[in-house]
Enzyme design. Sequence first.
Site, PDB file in Angstrom:
ATOM      1  N   LYS A   1       1.891  -2.471 -12.345  1.00  0.00           N
ATOM      2  CA  LYS A   1       0.614  -2.348 -11.658  1.00  0.00           C
ATOM      3  C   LYS A   1      -0.098  -3.686 -11.644  1.00  0.00           C
ATOM      4  O   LYS A   1      -0.250  -4.340 -12.676  1.00  0.00           O
ATOM      5  CB  LYS A   1      -0.253  -1.299 -12.332  1.00  0.00           C
TER       6      LYS A   1
ATOM      7  N   GLY B   1       2.881   2.934  -4.666  1.00  0.00           N
ATOM      8  CA  GLY B   1       1.677   3.709  -4.902  1.00  0.00           C
ATOM      9  C   GLY B   1       0.496   2.791  -5.102  1.00  0.00           C
ATOM     10  O   GLY B   1       0.628   1.570  -5.272  1.00  0.00           O
TER      11      GLY B   1
ATOM     12  N   ASP C   1      -5.880   7.610 -11.916  1.00  0.00           N
ATOM     13  CA  ASP C   1      -4.874   6.746 -11.306  1.00  0.00           C
ATOM     14  C   ASP C   1      -4.238   5.830 -12.333  1.00  0.00           C
ATOM     15  O   ASP C   1      -3.042   5.570 -12.299  1.00  0.00           O
ATOM     16  CB  ASP C   1      -5.492   5.904 -10.182  1.00  0.00           C
TER      17      ASP C   1
ATOM     18  N   VAL D   1       0.764  -0.258  -7.233  1.00  0.00           N
ATOM     19  CA  VAL D   1       1.910  -0.109  -8.132  1.00  0.00           C
ATOM     20  C   VAL D   1       3.160  -0.526  -7.374  1.00  0.00           C
ATOM     21  O   VAL D   1       3.395  -0.078  -6.260  1.00  0.00           O
ATOM     22  CB  VAL D   1       2.059   1.353  -8.612  1.00  0.00           C
TER      23      VAL D   1
END
Length: 890
Positions: free
Chosen positions: A706, A685, A726, A692
């Site tokens: 992240k 992601g 986010d 991520v």
Amino acid sequence: MILVFLLMFLNPLPHGFALNQEGLYLLQVKQSLSDLTGALSGWNRRDDTPCRWRGISCDSLTGRVESVDFSNFQLAGPFPLFLCRLPSLRSILLVNNSINSSLPLDISGCQNLTTLDLSENLLVGSLPHSLATIPTLRSLTLYGNNFSGEIPASFGQFQRLEYLNLVGNLLDGTIPAVLGNISTLKELDLAYNPFSPTHIPSELGNLTNLEQLFLAGCNIVGQIPSSFGRMVHLRNLDLSLNRITGSIPSSISELRSIEQIELYNNSLSGELPLNMGNLTTLKRFDASMNELTGTIPAGLCGLQLESLNLYINRLEGTLPETITRSEKLQDLKLFNNKLSGPLPSQLGANSPLQSLDLSYNRFSGEIPENLCAKGQLGDIILIYNSFSGQVPESLGRCTSLARVRLKHNRLSGPIPDGFWGLPKVFLLELAENSFGGEISKTISSAHNLSILSISDNRFSGALPAEIGSLETLVEISASENGFTGQIPRSLVKLSQLVKLDLSENRIDGPIPEGVKGLMNLNELNLANNRLSGSIPSDIGSLPVLNYLDLSSNSFSGKVPLELQNLKLNVLNLSNNQLSGELPPLYANENYRNSFVGNPGLCGDLDGLCPKINRSKNKNCLWILTSIFVLAGLVFVLGVVWFYMKYQSFKKNKKRAAVTKWRSFHKIAFSENEIADCLKEENVIGSGASGKVYKVVLSSGDAVAVKKISAGVKKGDSLSAADTERDEVADFGVAKIVKRVGKAAESMSVIAGSYGYIAPEYAYTLRVDEKSDIYSFGVVILELVTGKPLTDPEFGEKDMVNWVCSTYNQKGAEQVIDPRLDSTYKEQICRVLDIGILCTNALPINRPSMRKVVKLLQEASWESKFKASKDGKLSPYYCYDEEASDQASIV
């Protein structure tokens, strides 16, 4: 002529050509359907007629087919129009198959039909307006399909229709007033359709032959029409689960044939009509979960009711004495109101009471003696009132009791011996009263007991060893009493026990040997007693223990190293007489308060135990040095320094709170281990501030990491809110991956991961336990609904809002995954309620994780299902029997 006869005799026609025309039509029907189970395999084309074929019935005189019944044959395919070629066909029953596609307009060709039942199939599209042209049709049943659109205006033209059932479809128009023109109608069932906000047409009052009106869950707004009073043959009226407002019209008292009125879960206000006593045929009345005010009419209570449900309203006053006149009353549920005063002394004397729930009111006085006079009382729930006096002796003989909940009253005195040993009771809740005396040994007869909750009373004496024989026990909560003696050794045999709380008593002696037998124990609280001896190392072998409080006792010896095997959320061993070194796992600041108040306990934590020898050596060194260098001045300063340190130590020790340490488990990893996995193939992601990555650690744990980028520059399209969202999503993913573990490897959590995050993060930018509860609640909702976070059915809503709105408007059936075993519907509904409770918009209203665990455990313990009421027309509504205890869920 003789020659012709001889030819026919010598060359008879093959038997296969003898099947009549109706049989040939039916073979065409068979050919058009998919028959995977071979339900029609016995049809033989060599038969003369199809009258003996499975599913076919013929007229005994004419031999013509008059009925086709393929119910539960598991057939699939479109509606077989060849049936309409059978000229004498009166009845078509295709219940519970997979008849699909739309229902063709040509169905009107079945001109002699009286009964058409296509319920529980897969039919879609609009309802054919041509159905109204079948002049003989008396019964049209289409419930449990996927019909959509409007109810055709032509339906008002049915000439002989008596039964119209469209329950559980996708009809999204409004309820047409023209239905009031079907003067022959006896039953009108339109419940559980997503109609547009619709009023009840006053024209329905013209249906003077109507016996049943089922409009539950139809998105109805506005008021109940006063014209309903004209439906003098009406026996069953169900308007539940809508948004009806206003008061209940007084004209309802004119329904002289009415037996059941269901008005629950609306927004009705005002007072109950005083003239309801005129409804002499009424058996069941449910107006719960509304906003009704005023008192309960004496006339209503004087009827021969079987059930009276008025819970969750704003009713005041007393329960009328007339309620004792009913000889049929089985269920009386008035919880969550403002009712007060004593209960009628003869309540239950004349009626076969089965369930009594008066919780969360202001009732006072004594519990009536005759509640179980007929020997059928199963539930007595009186929690959170002001009842006083003793438990009646008669209840000790009420062997039908299954749930007893008397928590938070002013009850006192000893408990009748027989009451402890009732054989069917699985929940005995007596907490927060002033009961005294001892637990009787007759408790050994309570073979079904699962929860024993007697905390905050004045019970005394030793806990009887007989408790250890109750193999079904999952919870013993007996804190804040005056129990003495030792913990019975027999308790270690309770292999199903999840919670044991004996805190705040005067129990002495050691913890019994064999505690490792409590393999399901989740919470052990023995704080504030007089227990002694060593802490058993067996405690460290309990696989699911996460709450351990042994504080404020006299335990001695070392802290067992085996406790490091536990995954504890709460650990408290403070204020004992423990000694020796701390286990390495606990030798850090996070656990300081878990061990304070143990003088002989040492570790690498300053101030945990007195450093007497070190202090003496330091003092001697200072004294010797002071002889040679500034002896007098340094000596004085040394004394002052020592005194101040000593006073500070005493002050800190005195103020040290006996707190309970809480933490989440940490993941051990190195920087290199993380850095090596930050590759593009591991990206799961990305957000405004970075990507991520999924990282599988050497320990086997999976986490989401992240990598923060340089930031969003001025002019970038993402707003600050998007960035925050986010960030929140990625944080939530990290927590979820850790908690879900290997299961996460087969789940896509990333695309809709905002759904796991508590809404308050948007303005607090903080994540705490309540945030985790919210995330856990979302996971529960995913499991119960069987839907992903980004299911298209949600539209612009997120999962939580979709579940809540759908649950409120259509009931639990429309939320629960249909693939789940309906045998466990009660437990599934309970778990659904827990998920909704965990995702409450206000963090303060969410339960603690311990409470969530307890609720989930209770959901699995309760094996008693709510009995359905004869004639009740609300089969899709799932009411939580524990609503009175968990009012916020309702």
